[in-house]
Enzyme design. Structure first.
Site, mmCIF file in Angstrom:
data_model
loop_
_atom_site.group_PDB
_atom_site.id
_atom_site.type_symbol
_atom_site.label_atom_id
_atom_site.label_comp_id
_atom_site.label_asym_id
_atom_site.label_seq_id
_atom_site.Cartn_x
_atom_site.Cartn_y
_atom_site.Cartn_z
ATOM 1 N N ARG A 122 5.466 34.236 -40.606
ATOM 2 C CA ARG A 122 4.991 35.582 -39.834
ATOM 3 C C ARG A 122 4.009 35.330 -38.699
ATOM 4 N NH1 ARG A 122 5.905 39.934 -44.526
ATOM 5 N NH2 ARG A 122 8.187 39.787 -44.026
ATOM 6 N N GLN A 127 8.995 37.298 -35.075
ATOM 7 C CA GLN A 127 9.300 38.589 -35.488
ATOM 8 C C GLN A 127 10.678 39.088 -35.549
ATOM 9 O OE1 GLN A 127 6.337 41.115 -33.579
ATOM 10 N NE2 GLN A 127 5.338 41.569 -35.570
ATOM 11 N N ASP A 130 12.909 37.823 -38.153
ATOM 12 C CA ASP A 130 12.513 37.868 -39.722
ATOM 13 C C ASP A 130 13.635 38.829 -40.422
ATOM 14 O OD1 ASP A 130 11.111 38.602 -41.998
ATOM 15 O OD2 ASP A 130 9.249 38.603 -40.909
ATOM 16 N N SER A 133 11.849 41.341 -42.969
ATOM 17 C CA SER A 133 11.459 42.706 -42.323
ATOM 18 C C SER A 133 12.659 43.492 -42.070
ATOM 19 C CB SER A 133 10.689 42.279 -41.157
ATOM 20 O OG SER A 133 9.512 41.723 -41.379
ATOM 21 N N TYR A 230 0.196 38.721 -45.873
ATOM 22 C CA TYR A 230 0.629 38.911 -47.255
ATOM 23 C C TYR A 230 -0.464 39.298 -48.331
ATOM 24 C CZ TYR A 230 5.313 37.086 -46.532
ATOM 25 O OH TYR A 230 6.703 37.112 -46.076
HETATM 26 P P1 NAD Z 1 5.496 42.408 -49.204
HETATM 27 O O1 NAD Z 1 6.600 42.851 -49.076
HETATM 28 O O2 NAD Z 1 4.994 41.207 -49.246
HETATM 29 O O3 NAD Z 1 4.382 43.517 -49.920
HETATM 30 C C1 NAD Z 1 4.543 44.906 -49.789
HETATM 31 C C2 NAD Z 1 3.281 45.668 -49.906
HETATM 32 O O4 NAD Z 1 2.545 45.539 -51.169
HETATM 33 C C3 NAD Z 1 2.152 44.896 -48.899
HETATM 34 O O5 NAD Z 1 1.887 45.659 -47.953
HETATM 35 C C4 NAD Z 1 1.094 44.365 -50.064
HETATM 36 O O6 NAD Z 1 -0.088 44.592 -49.317
HETATM 37 C C5 NAD Z 1 1.196 45.171 -50.959
HETATM 38 N N1 NAD Z 1 0.627 45.063 -52.144
HETATM 39 C C6 NAD Z 1 0.600 43.656 -52.722
HETATM 40 N N2 NAD Z 1 -0.036 43.866 -53.938
HETATM 41 C C7 NAD Z 1 -0.511 45.050 -54.226
HETATM 42 C C8 NAD Z 1 -1.196 46.068 -55.243
HETATM 43 N N3 NAD Z 1 -1.573 45.388 -56.257
HETATM 44 N N4 NAD Z 1 -1.311 47.429 -54.969
HETATM 45 C C9 NAD Z 1 -0.834 47.750 -53.814
HETATM 46 N N5 NAD Z 1 -0.271 47.289 -52.940
HETATM 47 C C10 NAD Z 1 -0.040 45.911 -52.991
HETATM 48 O O7 NAD Z 1 4.878 42.670 -47.625
HETATM 49 P P2 NAD Z 1 5.825 42.680 -46.386
HETATM 50 O O8 NAD Z 1 6.479 44.164 -46.196
HETATM 51 O O9 NAD Z 1 6.665 41.725 -46.145
HETATM 52 O O10 NAD Z 1 4.559 42.939 -45.219
HETATM 53 C C11 NAD Z 1 3.302 42.317 -45.199
HETATM 54 C C12 NAD Z 1 2.724 42.134 -43.934
HETATM 55 O O11 NAD Z 1 3.319 41.314 -42.984
HETATM 56 C C13 NAD Z 1 2.700 43.576 -43.047
HETATM 57 O O12 NAD Z 1 1.258 43.650 -42.606
HETATM 58 C C14 NAD Z 1 3.746 43.233 -42.226
HETATM 59 O O13 NAD Z 1 3.201 43.939 -40.837
HETATM 60 C C15 NAD Z 1 3.439 41.758 -41.882
HETATM 61 N N6 NAD Z 1 4.624 41.278 -41.049
HETATM 62 C C16 NAD Z 1 4.291 40.425 -39.977
HETATM 63 C C17 NAD Z 1 5.435 39.835 -39.438
HETATM 64 C C18 NAD Z 1 5.574 38.872 -38.111
HETATM 65 O O14 NAD Z 1 4.369 38.919 -37.635
HETATM 66 N N7 NAD Z 1 6.467 38.171 -37.749
HETATM 67 C C19 NAD Z 1 6.805 40.037 -39.795
HETATM 68 C C20 NAD Z 1 7.023 40.855 -41.047
HETATM 69 C C21 NAD Z 1 5.784 41.455 -41.697
#
Ligand code: NAD
Length: 376
Positions: A122, A127, A130, A133, A230
Protein backbone atom coordinates in the site's frame (compact mmCIF):
# COMPACT_ATOMS: atom_id res chain seq x y z
CA UNK A 1 6.43 -10.69 -29.40
CA UNK A 2 5.16 -11.07 -25.82
CA UNK A 3 2.03 -13.19 -25.71
CA UNK A 4 -0.55 -12.56 -22.98
CA UNK A 5 -3.16 -15.25 -22.27
CA UNK A 6 -6.47 -14.39 -20.59
CA UNK A 7 -8.20 -17.34 -18.90
CA UNK A 8 -11.88 -18.14 -18.62
CA UNK A 9 -12.49 -18.35 -14.88
CA UNK A 10 -13.36 -21.80 -13.52
CA UNK A 11 -14.36 -20.88 -9.92
CA UNK A 12 -18.07 -21.48 -9.26
CA UNK A 13 -20.01 -18.20 -9.23
CA UNK A 14 -17.19 -16.18 -10.75
CA UNK A 15 -18.45 -13.68 -13.31
CA UNK A 16 -15.43 -11.45 -13.77
CA UNK A 17 -12.81 -11.51 -16.48
CA UNK A 18 -9.15 -10.45 -16.15
CA UNK A 19 -9.27 -8.41 -19.37
CA UNK A 20 -11.79 -6.14 -21.07
CA UNK A 21 -11.63 -4.81 -24.64
CA UNK A 22 -10.15 -1.54 -23.36
CA UNK A 23 -7.16 -3.25 -21.71
CA UNK A 24 -6.74 -5.57 -24.72
CA UNK A 25 -6.29 -2.45 -26.88
CA UNK A 26 -3.83 -0.98 -24.39
CA UNK A 27 -1.71 -4.15 -24.33
CA UNK A 28 -1.78 -4.26 -28.14
CA UNK A 29 -0.61 -0.65 -28.00
CA UNK A 30 2.40 -1.79 -25.97
CA UNK A 31 3.22 -4.26 -28.74
CA UNK A 32 1.90 -7.44 -27.07
CA UNK A 33 -0.20 -10.21 -28.57
CA UNK A 34 -3.36 -11.05 -26.56
CA UNK A 35 -5.07 -14.44 -26.66
CA UNK A 36 -8.40 -14.73 -24.83
CA UNK A 37 -9.94 -18.09 -23.94
CA UNK A 38 -13.33 -18.47 -25.64
CA UNK A 39 -16.22 -17.44 -23.39
CA UNK A 40 -13.95 -15.67 -20.87
CA UNK A 41 -16.05 -12.50 -20.92
CA UNK A 42 -19.49 -14.15 -20.80
CA UNK A 43 -20.21 -13.41 -17.13
CA UNK A 44 -19.29 -9.76 -17.65
CA UNK A 45 -21.37 -9.46 -20.85
CA UNK A 46 -18.32 -9.25 -23.11
CA UNK A 47 -18.62 -11.37 -26.25
CA UNK A 48 -15.69 -13.14 -27.90
CA UNK A 49 -16.30 -10.83 -30.90
CA UNK A 50 -15.79 -7.78 -28.68
CA UNK A 51 -12.37 -9.09 -27.66
CA UNK A 52 -11.54 -9.92 -31.29
CA UNK A 53 -12.60 -6.41 -32.41
CA UNK A 54 -10.21 -4.97 -29.80
CA UNK A 55 -7.33 -6.91 -31.35
CA UNK A 56 -7.26 -10.22 -29.42
CA UNK A 57 -7.29 -13.72 -30.81
CA UNK A 58 -9.88 -16.03 -29.25
CA UNK A 59 -9.23 -19.75 -28.77
CA UNK A 60 -9.27 -22.82 -26.53
CA UNK A 61 -7.35 -23.05 -23.23
CA UNK A 62 -4.47 -24.92 -24.90
CA UNK A 63 -4.38 -22.42 -27.81
CA UNK A 64 -4.10 -19.44 -25.50
CA UNK A 65 -1.55 -21.08 -23.18
CA UNK A 66 0.69 -22.27 -25.99
CA UNK A 67 3.73 -19.98 -26.13
CA UNK A 68 2.23 -17.54 -23.58
CA UNK A 69 4.68 -15.35 -21.63
CA UNK A 70 2.06 -13.92 -19.26
CA UNK A 71 -1.21 -15.45 -18.00
CA UNK A 72 -3.89 -13.14 -16.56
CA UNK A 73 -6.59 -14.49 -14.26
CA UNK A 74 -9.00 -13.37 -11.55
CA UNK A 75 -8.82 -16.41 -9.20
CA UNK A 76 -5.93 -18.84 -8.91
CA UNK A 77 -6.45 -21.64 -11.46
CA UNK A 78 -5.74 -25.29 -10.65
CA UNK A 79 -2.07 -25.84 -11.46
CA UNK A 80 -2.99 -28.88 -13.59
CA UNK A 81 -5.24 -26.72 -15.78
CA UNK A 82 -2.16 -24.74 -16.88
CA UNK A 83 -0.28 -27.68 -18.42
CA UNK A 84 1.13 -26.40 -21.68
CA UNK A 85 2.37 -23.15 -20.17
CA UNK A 86 6.15 -22.89 -20.44
CA UNK A 87 8.50 -22.39 -17.47
CA UNK A 88 9.17 -18.74 -16.68
CA UNK A 89 5.67 -17.62 -17.64
CA UNK A 90 4.19 -14.97 -15.34
CA UNK A 91 0.84 -15.86 -13.73
CA UNK A 92 -0.88 -12.69 -12.49
CA UNK A 93 -4.13 -12.47 -10.51
CA UNK A 94 -5.76 -12.74 -7.09
CA UNK A 95 -3.99 -15.99 -6.24
CA UNK A 96 -5.16 -16.23 -2.60
CA UNK A 97 -1.77 -17.60 -1.45
CA UNK A 98 -2.73 -18.39 2.15
CA UNK A 99 -5.77 -20.47 1.29
CA UNK A 100 -4.55 -21.99 -2.00
CA UNK A 101 -1.13 -23.16 -0.98
CA UNK A 102 -1.40 -26.37 -2.99
CA UNK A 103 -1.95 -24.48 -6.22
CA UNK A 104 0.97 -22.18 -5.43
CA UNK A 105 3.22 -25.23 -4.90
CA UNK A 106 1.93 -26.54 -8.23
CA UNK A 107 2.91 -23.29 -9.98
CA UNK A 108 6.40 -23.55 -8.47
CA UNK A 109 6.78 -27.14 -9.71
CA UNK A 110 5.68 -26.07 -13.19
CA UNK A 111 8.33 -23.31 -13.15
CA UNK A 112 5.72 -20.54 -13.37
CA UNK A 113 6.37 -17.15 -11.79
CA UNK A 114 3.22 -16.52 -9.73
CA UNK A 115 2.37 -12.92 -8.75
CA UNK A 116 -0.36 -12.40 -6.13
CA UNK A 117 -1.98 -9.02 -6.82
CA UNK A 118 -3.69 -8.89 -3.40
CA UNK A 119 -0.28 -8.57 -1.78
CA UNK A 120 0.41 -5.31 -3.58
CA UNK A 121 2.09 -2.99 -1.05
CA UNK A 122 0.00 0.00 0.00
CA UNK A 123 2.28 2.69 -1.34
CA UNK A 124 1.34 5.66 -3.47
CA UNK A 125 3.06 4.27 -6.59
CA UNK A 126 0.95 1.10 -6.41
CA UNK A 127 -2.46 2.68 -5.82
CA UNK A 128 -3.60 2.20 -9.42
CA UNK A 129 -2.59 -1.49 -9.23
CA UNK A 130 -4.51 -2.27 -6.04
CA UNK A 131 -7.17 -4.92 -6.69
CA UNK A 132 -8.31 -4.95 -3.05
CA UNK A 133 -9.22 -1.26 -3.30
CA UNK A 134 -10.91 -1.45 -6.67
CA UNK A 135 -13.05 -4.44 -5.70
CA UNK A 136 -13.80 -3.19 -2.15
CA UNK A 137 -15.01 0.11 -3.51
CA UNK A 138 -17.67 -1.66 -5.60
CA UNK A 139 -18.52 -4.01 -2.71
CA UNK A 140 -19.14 -1.02 -0.41
CA UNK A 141 -21.59 0.42 -2.92
CA UNK A 142 -23.37 -2.91 -3.49
CA UNK A 143 -23.66 -3.62 0.26
CA UNK A 144 -25.85 -0.54 0.64
CA UNK A 145 -27.91 -1.33 -2.45
CA UNK A 146 -28.49 -4.92 -1.26
CA UNK A 147 -29.21 -3.73 2.27
CA UNK A 148 -31.72 -1.19 0.99
CA UNK A 149 -33.43 -3.88 -1.09
CA UNK A 150 -33.82 -6.13 1.96
CA UNK A 151 -35.09 -3.29 4.17
CA UNK A 152 -38.87 -2.96 4.18
CA UNK A 153 -38.87 0.83 4.33
CA UNK A 154 -37.69 3.73 2.21
CA UNK A 155 -34.31 5.45 2.61
CA UNK A 156 -34.95 9.16 2.00
CA UNK A 157 -37.27 11.35 4.03
CA UNK A 158 -40.41 11.94 1.98
CA UNK A 159 -43.11 14.48 2.72
CA UNK A 160 -46.19 13.24 0.93
CA UNK A 161 -49.90 14.09 0.98
CA UNK A 162 -50.41 10.87 2.94
CA UNK A 163 -47.87 11.88 5.57
CA UNK A 164 -44.14 11.87 6.16
CA UNK A 165 -41.77 8.95 5.70
CA UNK A 166 -38.73 9.36 7.92
CA UNK A 167 -35.17 8.94 6.67
CA UNK A 168 -33.42 5.62 7.29
CA UNK A 169 -30.51 5.59 9.74
CA UNK A 170 -27.40 3.85 8.44
CA UNK A 171 -24.35 2.98 10.56
CA UNK A 172 -21.09 1.99 8.86
CA UNK A 173 -18.53 0.13 11.00
CA UNK A 174 -15.03 0.10 9.49
CA UNK A 175 -14.22 3.02 7.24
CA UNK A 176 -11.62 1.71 4.81
CA UNK A 177 -12.20 1.71 1.07
CA UNK A 178 -15.52 -0.24 1.22
CA UNK A 179 -16.80 1.73 4.22
CA UNK A 180 -16.16 5.10 2.60
CA UNK A 181 -18.07 4.06 -0.52
CA UNK A 182 -20.88 2.67 1.66
CA UNK A 183 -21.17 6.03 3.45
CA UNK A 184 -21.25 7.93 0.14
CA UNK A 185 -23.86 5.57 -1.34
CA UNK A 186 -26.14 5.67 1.71
CA UNK A 187 -25.93 9.48 1.71
CA UNK A 188 -26.90 9.58 -1.98
CA UNK A 189 -29.97 7.49 -1.16
CA UNK A 190 -30.97 10.06 1.44
CA UNK A 191 -30.15 8.18 4.65
CA UNK A 192 -28.83 9.72 7.88
CA UNK A 193 -25.41 8.18 8.16
CA UNK A 194 -23.00 7.62 11.06
CA UNK A 195 -19.75 5.67 11.03
CA UNK A 196 -16.97 4.37 13.25
CA UNK A 197 -13.41 3.05 12.95
CA UNK A 198 -10.41 2.42 15.17
CA UNK A 199 -8.15 4.63 13.04
CA UNK A 200 -8.48 8.25 14.08
CA UNK A 201 -7.55 9.42 10.56
CA UNK A 202 -10.98 8.30 9.33
CA UNK A 203 -12.87 10.82 11.49
CA UNK A 204 -12.27 13.67 9.07
CA UNK A 205 -13.06 11.45 6.07
CA UNK A 206 -16.41 10.52 7.64
CA UNK A 207 -17.26 14.18 8.24
CA UNK A 208 -16.23 15.21 4.75
CA UNK A 209 -18.82 12.77 3.36
CA UNK A 210 -21.55 14.38 5.46
CA UNK A 211 -21.79 11.57 8.02
CA UNK A 212 -21.45 11.64 11.81
CA UNK A 213 -18.36 10.04 13.41
CA UNK A 214 -19.09 7.80 16.41
CA UNK A 215 -15.76 7.15 18.14
CA UNK A 216 -14.44 5.65 21.35
CA UNK A 217 -13.03 8.72 23.12
CA UNK A 218 -11.86 7.47 26.52
CA UNK A 219 -9.38 4.82 25.23
CA UNK A 220 -6.79 5.61 22.54
CA UNK A 221 -7.39 4.10 19.10
CA UNK A 222 -4.88 4.01 16.26
CA UNK A 223 -3.40 7.43 15.55
CA UNK A 224 -2.86 8.25 11.89
CA UNK A 225 -3.00 5.60 9.20
CA UNK A 226 -1.27 2.72 11.08
CA UNK A 227 1.08 0.32 9.29
CA UNK A 228 0.40 0.46 5.55
CA UNK A 229 -3.05 1.88 6.30
CA UNK A 230 -4.23 -1.31 7.99
CA UNK A 231 -5.69 -1.74 11.48
CA UNK A 232 -4.32 -4.05 14.19
CA UNK A 233 -6.11 -5.94 16.95
CA UNK A 234 -7.26 -3.55 19.70
CA UNK A 235 -6.66 -3.90 23.46
CA UNK A 236 -9.29 -5.54 25.66
CA UNK A 237 -9.98 -2.15 27.23
CA UNK A 238 -10.64 -0.62 23.82
CA UNK A 239 -12.88 -3.54 22.78
CA UNK A 240 -14.95 -3.08 25.94
CA UNK A 241 -15.35 0.65 25.39
CA UNK A 242 -16.26 0.01 21.73
CA UNK A 243 -18.90 -2.56 22.72
CA UNK A 244 -20.51 -0.04 25.10
CA UNK A 245 -20.53 2.62 22.41
CA UNK A 246 -22.09 0.26 19.88
CA UNK A 247 -24.73 -0.90 22.37
CA UNK A 248 -25.95 2.63 22.93
CA UNK A 249 -26.00 3.50 19.20
CA UNK A 250 -27.15 0.39 17.39
CA UNK A 251 -30.71 0.13 18.71
CA UNK A 252 -31.62 3.24 16.74
CA UNK A 253 -30.16 2.04 13.39
CA UNK A 254 -32.10 0.64 10.41
CA UNK A 255 -29.18 -0.59 8.31
CA UNK A 256 -25.72 -1.47 9.63
CA UNK A 257 -22.85 -2.19 7.24
CA UNK A 258 -19.78 -3.81 8.80
CA UNK A 259 -16.48 -3.94 6.90
CA UNK A 260 -13.83 -4.30 9.64
CA UNK A 261 -10.82 -6.44 8.76
CA UNK A 262 -7.43 -7.04 10.34
CA UNK A 263 -4.85 -8.50 7.93
CA UNK A 264 -3.86 -12.08 8.78
CA UNK A 265 -6.42 -12.39 11.61
CA UNK A 266 -10.07 -13.32 11.88
CA UNK A 267 -12.39 -10.33 11.51
CA UNK A 268 -13.01 -8.52 14.83
CA UNK A 269 -16.41 -9.24 16.43
CA UNK A 270 -18.24 -5.90 16.50
CA UNK A 271 -21.89 -6.85 17.06
CA UNK A 272 -23.05 -9.47 19.56
CA UNK A 273 -26.33 -11.37 19.50
CA UNK A 274 -27.53 -9.35 22.51
CA UNK A 275 -26.83 -6.09 20.62
CA UNK A 276 -28.69 -7.40 17.56
CA UNK A 277 -31.70 -8.12 19.77
CA UNK A 278 -31.97 -4.41 20.62
CA UNK A 279 -32.50 -3.46 16.97
CA UNK A 280 -35.97 -2.84 15.57
CA UNK A 281 -37.55 -5.80 13.72
CA UNK A 282 -37.13 -5.32 9.97
CA UNK A 283 -33.66 -3.79 10.33
CA UNK A 284 -30.83 -5.14 8.19
CA UNK A 285 -27.16 -5.83 8.84
CA UNK A 286 -24.79 -6.43 5.90
CA UNK A 287 -21.54 -8.08 7.02
CA UNK A 288 -18.83 -7.54 4.42
CA UNK A 289 -16.32 -9.38 6.61
CA UNK A 290 -18.36 -12.61 6.37
CA UNK A 291 -15.61 -14.43 4.50
CA UNK A 292 -13.08 -13.63 7.24
CA UNK A 293 -15.31 -14.98 10.04
CA UNK A 294 -17.74 -12.06 10.22
CA UNK A 295 -18.06 -8.92 12.35
CA UNK A 296 -21.55 -9.96 13.45
CA UNK A 297 -22.42 -12.89 15.73
CA UNK A 298 -24.58 -15.41 13.88
CA UNK A 299 -23.59 -14.21 10.40
CA UNK A 300 -23.31 -17.01 7.83
CA UNK A 301 -21.02 -16.37 4.85
CA UNK A 302 -22.93 -16.37 1.56
CA UNK A 303 -26.33 -16.51 3.25
CA UNK A 304 -29.04 -14.28 4.59
CA UNK A 305 -30.34 -15.25 8.04
CA UNK A 306 -32.90 -13.63 10.34
CA UNK A 307 -32.27 -13.24 14.09
CA UNK A 308 -34.57 -11.32 16.45
CA UNK A 309 -36.38 -10.05 13.35
CA UNK A 310 -33.14 -8.57 11.96
CA UNK A 311 -31.87 -9.76 8.58
CA UNK A 312 -28.12 -10.47 8.57
CA UNK A 313 -26.64 -10.67 5.09
CA UNK A 314 -23.30 -12.55 5.06
CA UNK A 315 -21.96 -10.78 2.01
CA UNK A 316 -19.24 -12.53 0.02
CA UNK A 317 -17.71 -11.50 -3.26
CA UNK A 318 -20.11 -8.63 -3.87
CA UNK A 319 -17.89 -7.34 -6.67
CA UNK A 320 -18.98 -10.38 -8.70
CA UNK A 321 -22.50 -9.01 -8.88
CA UNK A 322 -21.18 -5.95 -10.72
CA UNK A 323 -19.17 -7.98 -13.20
CA UNK A 324 -18.81 -5.39 -15.96
CA UNK A 325 -17.42 -2.71 -13.64
CA UNK A 326 -15.41 -5.05 -11.42
CA UNK A 327 -13.81 -6.67 -14.50
CA UNK A 328 -12.98 -3.25 -15.95
CA UNK A 329 -11.32 -2.05 -12.74
CA UNK A 330 -9.53 -5.35 -12.05
CA UNK A 331 -8.15 -5.51 -15.58
CA UNK A 332 -6.98 -1.90 -15.39
CA UNK A 333 -5.16 -2.77 -12.14
CA UNK A 334 -3.41 -5.62 -14.03
CA UNK A 335 -2.58 -3.35 -16.97
CA UNK A 336 -1.30 -0.57 -14.69
CA UNK A 337 1.00 -3.05 -12.96
CA UNK A 338 2.42 -4.68 -16.10
CA UNK A 339 2.78 -1.44 -18.04
CA UNK A 340 4.63 0.23 -15.14
CA UNK A 341 7.34 -2.43 -15.51
CA UNK A 342 7.23 -2.65 -19.32
CA UNK A 343 10.63 -2.44 -20.95
CA UNK A 344 10.04 -0.88 -24.38
CA UNK A 345 13.22 -2.24 -25.94
CA UNK A 346 12.66 -5.81 -24.79
CA UNK A 347 8.90 -5.56 -25.45
CA UNK A 348 8.02 -7.23 -22.13
CA UNK A 349 7.74 -6.43 -18.43
CA UNK A 350 10.98 -6.65 -16.48
CA UNK A 351 10.53 -7.20 -12.74
CA UNK A 352 13.59 -6.13 -10.71
CA UNK A 353 14.32 -8.31 -7.66
CA UNK A 354 14.91 -5.28 -5.45
CA UNK A 355 11.62 -3.52 -6.22
CA UNK A 356 9.22 -3.22 -3.27
CA UNK A 357 6.21 -4.12 -5.44
CA UNK A 358 7.90 -7.18 -6.94
CA UNK A 359 9.07 -8.34 -3.51
CA UNK A 360 5.55 -7.95 -2.15
CA UNK A 361 3.69 -9.94 -4.78
CA UNK A 362 6.15 -12.50 -6.18
CA UNK A 363 5.35 -15.99 -4.81
CA UNK A 364 7.33 -18.39 -6.97
CA UNK A 365 10.35 -18.18 -9.26
CA UNK A 366 12.78 -20.67 -10.79
CA UNK A 367 10.80 -23.67 -9.51
CA UNK A 368 10.74 -22.45 -5.88
CA UNK A 369 8.57 -20.54 -3.44
CA UNK A 370 10.37 -17.21 -2.98
CA UNK A 371 7.81 -15.20 -0.98
CA UNK A 372 8.92 -14.54 2.61
CA UNK A 373 5.32 -14.55 3.75
CA UNK A 374 4.87 -18.10 2.41
CA UNK A 375 8.18 -19.47 3.67
CA UNK A 376 7.72 -18.03 7.18
P1 NAD B 1 -9.49 -3.13 5.55
O1 NAD B 1 -10.36 -3.76 4.53
O2 NAD B 1 -8.27 -3.86 6.00
O3 NAD B 1 -10.38 -2.81 6.85
C1 NAD B 1 -11.56 -2.05 6.77
C2 NAD B 1 -11.62 -1.04 7.88
O4 NAD B 1 -11.92 -1.66 9.12
C3 NAD B 1 -10.32 -0.26 8.13
O5 NAD B 1 -10.58 1.12 8.00
C4 NAD B 1 -9.93 -0.64 9.55
O6 NAD B 1 -9.30 0.42 10.25
C5 NAD B 1 -11.29 -0.96 10.14
N1 NAD B 1 -11.24 -1.75 11.39
C6 NAD B 1 -10.42 -2.78 11.72
N2 NAD B 1 -10.72 -3.23 12.97
C7 NAD B 1 -11.76 -2.48 13.42
C8 NAD B 1 -12.52 -2.47 14.63
N3 NAD B 1 -12.26 -3.30 15.63
N4 NAD B 1 -13.52 -1.55 14.74
C9 NAD B 1 -13.80 -0.69 13.75
N5 NAD B 1 -13.12 -0.65 12.58
C10 NAD B 1 -12.10 -1.53 12.41
O7 NAD B 1 -9.08 -1.66 5.10
P2 NAD B 1 -8.92 -1.11 3.61
O8 NAD B 1 -10.22 -0.77 3.04
O9 NAD B 1 -8.08 -2.07 2.90
O10 NAD B 1 -8.14 0.27 3.82
C11 NAD B 1 -7.28 0.52 4.90
C12 NAD B 1 -6.45 1.77 4.65
O11 NAD B 1 -5.51 1.57 3.61
C13 NAD B 1 -7.21 3.02 4.28
O12 NAD B 1 -6.65 4.08 5.02
C14 NAD B 1 -6.90 3.21 2.83
O13 NAD B 1 -6.97 4.58 2.45
C15 NAD B 1 -5.50 2.69 2.76
N6 NAD B 1 -5.16 2.27 1.40
C16 NAD B 1 -3.99 2.72 0.83
C17 NAD B 1 -3.65 2.33 -0.47
C18 NAD B 1 -2.37 2.80 -1.13
O14 NAD B 1 -1.79 3.75 -0.66
N7 NAD B 1 -1.92 2.14 -2.20
C19 NAD B 1 -4.48 1.48 -1.17
C20 NAD B 1 -5.66 1.03 -0.55
C21 NAD B 1 -5.99 1.44 0.74
Amino acid sequence: MTKIAVLKEAAPGETRCAAVPETVKKFVGLGAEIAVEAGAGEGASIADEDFAAAGATVGSRSDVLSGADIILCINSPEAASLSGAKPGTLLVGALDPMRRRESIDGYASAGLEALAMEWMPRITRAQSMDILSSQSNLAGYKAVVDGAAAYGRAFPMMMTAAGTVSAAKVFVMGVGVAGLQAIATARRLGAQVSATDVRSATKEQIQSLGAKPIFVENVAGIEGEGSGGYATEMSEEYQKAQAELVSSHIAKQDLVITTALIPGRPAPRLISDAQLATMRAGSVVVDLAADAGGNVEGCVAGESVTKHGVTIIGATNLARSLAADSSALFSRNLFNFLSAFWDKEQGRPVLPDDDEIVQGIRLTQGGKIVSERLSA
